[in-house]
Design a protein around this motif. Structure first.
Motif, PDB file in Angstrom:
ATOM      1  N   PRO A 198       0.645  -1.224  -0.111  1.00  0.00           N
ATOM      2  CA  PRO A 198       0.097  -0.075   0.055  1.00  0.00           C
ATOM      3  C   PRO A 198       0.934   1.246   0.145  1.00  0.00           C
ATOM      4  CG  PRO A 198      -0.766  -1.610   1.744  1.00  0.00           C
ATOM      5  CD  PRO A 198       0.555  -2.017   1.255  1.00  0.00           C
ATOM      6  N   ASN A 199       0.530   2.350  -0.851  1.00  0.00           N
ATOM      7  CA  ASN A 199       1.240   3.284  -1.051  1.00  0.00           C
ATOM      8  C   ASN A 199       1.753   4.068   0.189  1.00  0.00           C
ATOM      9  OD1 ASN A 199       1.415   3.304  -3.779  1.00  0.00           O
ATOM     10  ND2 ASN A 199      -0.527   4.669  -3.914  1.00  0.00           N
ATOM     11  N   GLU A 200       0.589   3.937   1.515  1.00  0.00           N
ATOM     12  CA  GLU A 200       0.779   4.452   2.921  1.00  0.00           C
ATOM     13  C   GLU A 200       1.758   4.039   3.621  1.00  0.00           C
ATOM     14  OE1 GLU A 200      -3.409   4.856   1.296  1.00  0.00           O
ATOM     15  OE2 GLU A 200      -2.182   3.081   1.704  1.00  0.00           O
ATOM     16  N   VAL A 201       2.494   2.797   3.392  1.00  0.00           N
ATOM     17  CA  VAL A 201       3.478   2.005   3.980  1.00  0.00           C
ATOM     18  C   VAL A 201       4.760   2.098   3.128  1.00  0.00           C
ATOM     19  CG1 VAL A 201       2.029   1.348   5.680  1.00  0.00           C
ATOM     20  CG2 VAL A 201       2.722  -0.081   3.644  1.00  0.00           C
ATOM     21  N   VAL A 202       4.772   2.517   2.027  1.00  0.00           N
ATOM     22  CA  VAL A 202       5.926   2.230   1.237  1.00  0.00           C
ATOM     23  C   VAL A 202       7.208   2.772   1.549  1.00  0.00           C
ATOM     24  CG1 VAL A 202       7.136   3.107  -1.058  1.00  0.00           C
ATOM     25  CG2 VAL A 202       4.731   2.052  -1.202  1.00  0.00           C
ATOM     26  N   ASP A 203       7.284   3.787   2.195  1.00  0.00           N
ATOM     27  CA  ASP A 203       8.325   4.385   3.069  1.00  0.00           C
ATOM     28  C   ASP A 203       8.846   3.456   3.985  1.00  0.00           C
ATOM     29  OD1 ASP A 203       8.510   6.772   1.333  1.00  0.00           O
ATOM     30  OD2 ASP A 203       7.795   7.900   2.926  1.00  0.00           O
ATOM     31  N   GLN A 204       7.894   2.700   4.901  1.00  0.00           N
ATOM     32  CA  GLN A 204       8.221   1.790   5.837  1.00  0.00           C
ATOM     33  C   GLN A 204       8.881   0.553   5.159  1.00  0.00           C
ATOM     34  OE1 GLN A 204       4.263   2.806   7.726  1.00  0.00           O
ATOM     35  NE2 GLN A 204       5.256   1.294   9.284  1.00  0.00           N
ATOM     36  N   VAL A 205       8.188   0.048   4.389  1.00  0.00           N
ATOM     37  CA  VAL A 205       8.657  -1.176   3.672  1.00  0.00           C
ATOM     38  C   VAL A 205      10.225  -0.838   3.020  1.00  0.00           C
ATOM     39  CG1 VAL A 205       8.261  -2.724   1.565  1.00  0.00           C
ATOM     40  CG2 VAL A 205       6.230  -2.011   3.072  1.00  0.00           C
ATOM     41  N   VAL A 206      10.445   0.218   2.288  1.00  0.00           N
ATOM     42  CA  VAL A 206      11.701   0.328   1.890  1.00  0.00           C
ATOM     43  C   VAL A 206      12.689   0.434   2.632  1.00  0.00           C
ATOM     44  CG1 VAL A 206      12.816   2.194   0.532  1.00  0.00           C
ATOM     45  CG2 VAL A 206      10.533   1.573  -0.251  1.00  0.00           C
ATOM     46  N   SER A 207      12.476   1.058   3.951  1.00  0.00           N
ATOM     47  CA  SER A 207      13.510   1.243   4.983  1.00  0.00           C
ATOM     48  C   SER A 207      13.736  -0.164   5.578  1.00  0.00           C
ATOM     49  CB  SER A 207      12.824   2.154   6.298  1.00  0.00           C
ATOM     50  OG  SER A 207      13.603   1.963   7.341  1.00  0.00           O
ATOM     51  N   GLU A 208      12.841  -0.985   5.853  1.00  0.00           N
ATOM     52  CA  GLU A 208      12.785  -2.542   6.174  1.00  0.00           C
ATOM     53  C   GLU A 208      13.813  -3.200   5.302  1.00  0.00           C
ATOM     54  OE1 GLU A 208      12.139  -4.210   8.801  1.00  0.00           O
ATOM     55  OE2 GLU A 208      11.674  -2.366   9.957  1.00  0.00           O
ATOM     56  N   LYS A 209      13.647  -3.079   3.999  1.00  0.00           N
ATOM     57  CA  LYS A 209      14.013  -4.021   3.018  1.00  0.00           C
ATOM     58  C   LYS A 209      15.503  -3.335   2.340  1.00  0.00           C
ATOM     59  CE  LYS A 209      11.851  -2.749  -1.391  1.00  0.00           C
ATOM     60  NZ  LYS A 209      11.628  -3.538  -2.604  1.00  0.00           N
ATOM     61  N   ALA A 210      15.617  -2.081   2.800  1.00  0.00           N
ATOM     62  CA  ALA A 210      17.020  -1.448   2.297  1.00  0.00           C
ATOM     63  C   ALA A 210      18.338  -2.136   2.414  1.00  0.00           C
ATOM     64  CB  ALA A 210      16.941  -0.155   2.262  1.00  0.00           C
ATOM     65  N   PRO A 211      18.647  -2.703   3.649  1.00  0.00           N
ATOM     66  CA  PRO A 211      19.822  -2.943   3.757  1.00  0.00           C
ATOM     67  C   PRO A 211      19.998  -4.453   3.061  1.00  0.00           C
ATOM     68  CG  PRO A 211      18.688  -2.422   5.990  1.00  0.00           C
ATOM     69  CD  PRO A 211      17.680  -2.307   4.907  1.00  0.00           C
ATOM     70  N   ILE A 212      18.993  -5.362   3.016  1.00  0.00           N
ATOM     71  CA  ILE A 212      19.042  -6.493   2.352  1.00  0.00           C
ATOM     72  C   ILE A 212      19.237  -6.201   0.718  1.00  0.00           C
ATOM     73  CG2 ILE A 212      17.960  -8.453   1.814  1.00  0.00           C
ATOM     74  CD1 ILE A 212      16.325  -8.140   4.532  1.00  0.00           C
ATOM     75  N   GLU A 213      18.309  -5.386   0.392  1.00  0.00           N
ATOM     76  CA  GLU A 213      18.362  -5.006  -1.227  1.00  0.00           C
ATOM     77  C   GLU A 213      19.466  -4.273  -1.653  1.00  0.00           C
ATOM     78  OE1 GLU A 213      14.540  -4.347  -2.654  1.00  0.00           O
ATOM     79  OE2 GLU A 213      13.820  -6.406  -2.075  1.00  0.00           O
ATOM     80  N   ASP A 214      20.274  -3.491  -0.976  1.00  0.00           N
ATOM     81  CA  ASP A 214      21.411  -2.636  -1.092  1.00  0.00           C
ATOM     82  C   ASP A 214      22.449  -3.475  -1.609  1.00  0.00           C
ATOM     83  OD1 ASP A 214      20.032  -0.303  -0.904  1.00  0.00           O
ATOM     84  OD2 ASP A 214      21.086   0.079   1.008  1.00  0.00           O
ATOM     85  N   VAL A 215      22.586  -4.607  -1.039  1.00  0.00           N
ATOM     86  CA  VAL A 215      23.728  -5.581  -1.268  1.00  0.00           C
ATOM     87  C   VAL A 215      23.247  -6.248  -2.623  1.00  0.00           C
ATOM     88  CG1 VAL A 215      24.754  -7.885  -0.556  1.00  0.00           C
ATOM     89  CG2 VAL A 215      24.217  -6.193   1.110  1.00  0.00           C
ATOM     90  N   LEU A 216      22.221  -6.845  -3.075  1.00  0.00           N
ATOM     91  CA  LEU A 216      21.748  -7.232  -4.142  1.00  0.00           C
ATOM     92  C   LEU A 216      21.935  -6.362  -5.288  1.00  0.00           C
ATOM     93  CD1 LEU A 216      18.431  -8.784  -3.054  1.00  0.00           C
ATOM     94  CD2 LEU A 216      20.689 -10.055  -3.601  1.00  0.00           C
ATOM     95  N   ILE A 217      21.616  -4.888  -4.999  1.00  0.00           N
ATOM     96  CA  ILE A 217      21.991  -3.959  -5.938  1.00  0.00           C
ATOM     97  C   ILE A 217      23.304  -3.739  -6.632  1.00  0.00           C
ATOM     98  CG2 ILE A 217      21.902  -1.316  -6.187  1.00  0.00           C
ATOM     99  CD1 ILE A 217      19.093  -1.470  -4.769  1.00  0.00           C
ATOM    100  N   GLU A 218      24.177  -3.742  -5.490  1.00  0.00           N
ATOM    101  CA  GLU A 218      25.601  -3.854  -5.675  1.00  0.00           C
ATOM    102  C   GLU A 218      26.002  -5.036  -6.599  1.00  0.00           C
ATOM    103  OE1 GLU A 218      28.014  -1.164  -5.590  1.00  0.00           O
ATOM    104  OE2 GLU A 218      26.301  -0.288  -5.141  1.00  0.00           O
ATOM    105  N   LYS A 219      25.534  -6.060  -6.033  1.00  0.00           N
ATOM    106  CA  LYS A 219      25.846  -7.316  -6.801  1.00  0.00           C
ATOM    107  C   LYS A 219      25.385  -7.162  -8.372  1.00  0.00           C
ATOM    108  CE  LYS A 219      26.097 -10.483  -2.920  1.00  0.00           C
ATOM    109  NZ  LYS A 219      25.561 -11.724  -2.689  1.00  0.00           N
ATOM    110  N   ALA A 220      24.205  -6.897  -8.623  1.00  0.00           N
ATOM    111  CA  ALA A 220      23.663  -6.509 -10.038  1.00  0.00           C
ATOM    112  C   ALA A 220      24.678  -5.540 -10.416  1.00  0.00           C
ATOM    113  CB  ALA A 220      22.368  -6.275  -9.732  1.00  0.00           C
TER     114      ALA A 220
END
Length: 179
Positions: A147-169
């Motif tokens: 939901p758009n209302e919680v996107v910022d919270q979700v991004v904050s939660e997943k950022a540490p995990i997905e930042d690693v994947l972004i760098e690998k990609a």
């Protein structure tokens, strides 16, 4: 002369309407087949019916899961899913809303659906092909809705995990570009 033109226009209008109705009728039958197939696909997963579930996939198919690392061909997905099916710890998805579209020749179709799942609302989408008279999944994509209302919270939660994947990609893309 005007009557002739009017008759010709009416002929084409009714002729096209007839062709359109025939196509809609054909696709209505195909839509019914696809609804039945996709519902069976979801039921097979819920019942942990491994063989039936994987029979819905074409030999050359891809399953893309909710995690960014989950992109499997059919055989890899079978291997990943087997322990869940063996333990009867599979997923139970119910379609709440489904859209189905067709290629002009009716041999390919694609769909999107809103699913009620243990993860709450998810979206399933995919590409289907009619193979030997049966609709088969060529590609299936499962994604979680946010939901758009919680996107910022979700991004904050997943950022540490997905930042690693972004760098690998990025590193992989640079390596592939240099070749």
């Amino acid at each position: 002369m005007r009557k002739t033109i009017l008759y010709i226009l009416l002929f084409f209008l009714f002729g096209l309407t007839g062709v359109s109705a025939q196509l809609k009728g054909k696709f209505a039958k195909e839509k019914g087949e696809i609804h039945t197939m996709l519902n069976g696909f979801n039921v097979a997963a819920a019942k942990a019916d491994y063989d039936t579930y994987f029979n819905y996939f074409a030999k050359e198919s891809v399953f893309i899961g909710t995690d960014a690392t989950e992109v499997w061909d059919k055989e890899a997905f079978r291997v990943w899913a087997k322990p869940f099916f063996d333990k009867k710890q599979t997923w139970n998805f119910t379609s709440l809303q489904r859209n189905i579209y067709f290629s002009k020749d009716g041999k390919m179709a694609w769909f999107d659906e809103l699913l009620n799942t243990q993860m709450k609302l998810c979206r399933g989408s995919g590409v289907l092909e009619k193979i030997n008279g049966e609709w088969k999944i060529r590609q299936y994509v499962l994604s979680m809705t946010v939901p758009n209302e919680v996107v910022d919270q979700v991004v904050s939660e997943k950022a540490p995990i997905e930042d690693v994947l972004i760098e690998k990609a990025r590193d992989k893309r640079k390596t592939n570009t240099l070749k």
